[in-house]
Design a protein around this motif. Structure first.
Motif: not given
Lengths: 402, 280
Positions: B257, B259-260
């Motif tokens: 995953k 994140s931005e």
């Protein structure tokens, strides 16, 4: 190691001064041959028990000595080794050599102690010897040996002027007079001589000084302590007029109990070495020492009062002779001076002491061993001679190597 | 005895003289009594010597037969017998010290024992003249004490001086110890509690920060300039990561995953690609 061919053995004759010659031989490393030892005696020719014992002692404290007796014991060839002292691995157990003296020994233990003290400063390791056995006589004897007390209080202190002073001890573990007909004792003495030097210092003792104090030890073994008191009382009766500072110690001990196996009782024991005696030492203000010794005869029959007086007179005689060394310590001092560094040492001696048989013979023996002669000149005091001795720098062979 | 002797002769001579002597004797007796009352009794009467001299004078003067035989007697009685016994020891010279006695009868040669004794003796003067040595050492000691006093004087209060020494005691002693340790380079207070519940720790920290904040606020309001505030920011430590795992994002349940932020960091600063192109 290639060595030069050993010089021929020095030849001596007679049983007299045997110890002195053996000591000088050991110190210089010269081989000696002594012949005609009591060869004229029909009953007991050859070496006496105490002389054999001394040879055994020499063997114990040296490494590599060779001793050969003739069949009758009238001739001895002694090839000395290195003086190792009580070093481990040369017969010393726990750093101590036990030397047993046989019951036939007639001489006092000082007969062994004084020459041992002369050898000990030149030993490789410290000398630690216990004299035991049924032949150890700690008192003085009628044969002229001094008592072990006198060795401690009059001879050992004289090593101080040669720079030999540390770790010297003479422990009288058990006292004993000479036994019946002067034979055997049963005492026990330990000598610890822990100060080994390369060379003894050169001494210049010129001033004998005046007597400042008198000390002494009265001992009685196996007899009443009152004998001590009587000895002391009599000695003081003579000496009190001359010195204000007198103290005589009293040592009372029981007689040694030594095994005396007989046919019917092999475990039998007997008391031996009963008697009493007195050792006196006078000290001058320049720390010179005069000594006197007396002991009850083995046969008995002399009152302590008489002996005490005699001892006091002996001391007075020694003081009267004067000089920086008493007759008892003179051979030791002179030998040490001869062994010292190649320098002139001087000592003022009384003419009586210098002219005594023993000192004259010592001078001759020293010459025989290649030491330099003595120079004599009159001293400051009357009857005093200043002896100048050039040392030979023999010193400690064991120390040279290590 | 001699006093009466003197008197008898003077009877013959003159009354005045006798009275004079009597007065003198009385005075002496008085003095003696006073002396004896104050100190010990005198061994022999003091009076004797004086009249004896006068007796001789009188003999010369009159030469009478009456007094002559008396004079001889008194002379004979004066000789004291002196007893000298060399058999008995006496005098303080015989008293040896215990050490001396022990030294002589020890196994060592007596002279060596003496040396030991004499070598012991100089040791004592050394400790005695330690004053000089103490000058050096003492100076250092005093210096240290002064420095400590200066550094730790803020810990002192009235209770400090209740004891015999001015050294800090109790809590202040611990504080002083802490200060000294810090001087020597300790990172933390030795008194700081290492383990405690997190809530307590947080509370303590919060209280400390609020106190600091209020102090600063008060200071700015009153126009007092304070020291610069220490920044308490700590750079976050780098995370330990597994070996074969991407260095960005979170790898959970087989999926990475991002994140931005992670995406931005991968993309890097945006380039204005269009602009360039336009220029061309």
């Amino acid at each position: 190691m290639a060595t030069a061919p050993a010089p021929a053995a020095l030849k001596f004759t007679g049983s007299k001064y045997l110890v002195q010659r053996l000591v000088l031989a050991t110190l210089t490393g010269r081989t000696i041959k002594i012949s005609q030892i009591r060869s004229s005696s029909h009953t007991s020719p050859g070496l006496a028990p105490h002389e054999v014992s001394f040879l055994r002692l020499l063997e114990a404290i040296t490494n590599g000595s060779q001793i050969e007796f003739s069949y009758t014991g009238t001739t001895v060839v002694y090839k000395p080794g290195l003086i190792t002292g009580s070093a481990a691995g040369y017969g010393a157990q726990g750093g101590v050599i036990r030397h047993e003296l046989s019951a036939e020994c007639r001489r006092g233990v000082s007969y062994f102690l004084v020459p041992l003290c002369l050898l000990a400063p030149f030993s490789k390791a410290q000398v630690n010897v216990i004299f035991t056995g049924p032949g150890v006589i700690t008192s003085s004897t009628e044969l002229g040996d001094i008592s072990a007390d006198t060795v401690r209080t009059a001879i050992l202190p004289s090593f101080r002027s040669f720079g030999i002073e540390n770790n010297l001890e003479l422990r009288i573990l058990r006292r004993s007079n000479s036994g019946r007909d002067g034979r055997g004792g049963g005492g026990e003495v330990q000598l610890v001589f822990g100060h080994q030097v390369r060379l003894p210092k050169t001494i210049h003792l010129m001033n004998a000084g005046r007597v400042k104090r008198i000390r002494g030890v009265a001992y009685s073994t196996g007899v009443a302590g009152a004998n001590n008191a009587r000895l002391i009382e009599a000695a003081r009766g003579v000496l009190n007029e001359f010195s204000p500072d007198i103290y005589v110690f009293s040592d009372v001990s029981s007689a040694p109990f030594v095994p005396a196996p007989s046919k019917d009782n092999p475990a039998a024991k007997k008391k031996i070495g009963l008697g009493f005696g007195l050792s006196l030492v006078a000290e001058t203000n320049t720390n010179m020492l005069y000594s006197a010794d007396i002991t009850s005869p083995p046969a008995g029959g002399e009152a302590p009062e008489e002996l005490g007086k005699k001892c006091a007179y002996q001391l007075l005689e020694a003081v009267e002779q004067g000089g920086c060394v008493g007759a008892v310590a003179a051979p030791t001092m002179l030998t040490l001076m001869a062994l010292g560094s190649e320098d002139v040492g001087r000592i003022a001696m009384s003419k009586d002491v210098l002219g005594s048989e023993q000192v004259v013979q010592l001078a001759r023996d020293l010459r025989a061993f290649g030491f330099s002669g003595w120079g004599l000149r009159d001293g400051d005091e009357e009857d005093e001679v200043v002896v100048s001795v050039v040392g030979r720098g023999v010193g400690n062979v064991g120390r040279k190597i290590t | 005895m001699a006093v009466t002797l003197g008197k008898r002769k003077r009877y013959v001579e003159s009354r005045e003289d006798e009275a004079e002597v009597d007065l003198d004797a009385e005075a002496r007796a008085l003095f003696q009594r006073a002396f004896e009352a104050k100190f010990n009794a005198l061994e022999k009467p003091v009076v004797i010597s004086q009249p004896e001299v006068e007796e001789d004078d009188s003999e010369e003067l009159d030469g009478e037969s009456e007094g002559s035989d008396w004079g001889g007697l008194s002379d004979g009685g004066d000789v004291a017998v002196q007893v000298i016994d060399h058999g008995i020891s006496s005098g303080p010279a015989n008293e040896m010290t215990r050490d001396e006695l022990r030294a002589f009868m020890s196994s060592k040669p007596p002279s060596a024992a003496k040396v030991v004794k004499s070598s012991k003796l100089p040791a004592n003067p050394k400790t005695a003249d330690n004053d000089d040595d103490e000058g050096e050492a003492g100076n250092l000691k005093h210096d240290l004490a002064l420095q400590r006093l200066l550094k730790e004087s803020h810990l002192l209060d009235a209770s400090t001086f209740s004891g015999p020494s001015a050294a800090p005691e109790g809590k202040s002693r611990l504080k002083a110890l802490d200060l000294r340790l810090k001087d020597l380079g300790a990172k933390k207070d030795a008194s700081e509690q290492v383990k405690m519940p997190l809530s307590h720790r947080r509370g303590i920290v919060a209280k400390a920060t609020s106190r600091e904040a209020s102090r600063r606020k008060n200071a700015t309001e009153n126009g007092i300039i304070l020291e610069k505030a220490k920044s308490t920011f700590k750079a976050p430590a780098k995370r330990e990561r597994a070996v074969a795992v991407p260095s960005v994002g979170k790898f959970r349940g087989g999926t990475l995953k991002l994140s931005e932020r992670d995406v931005k960091s991968i993309e890097g600063p945006k380039k204005r690609a269009g602009g360039k192109g336009r220029r061309r």
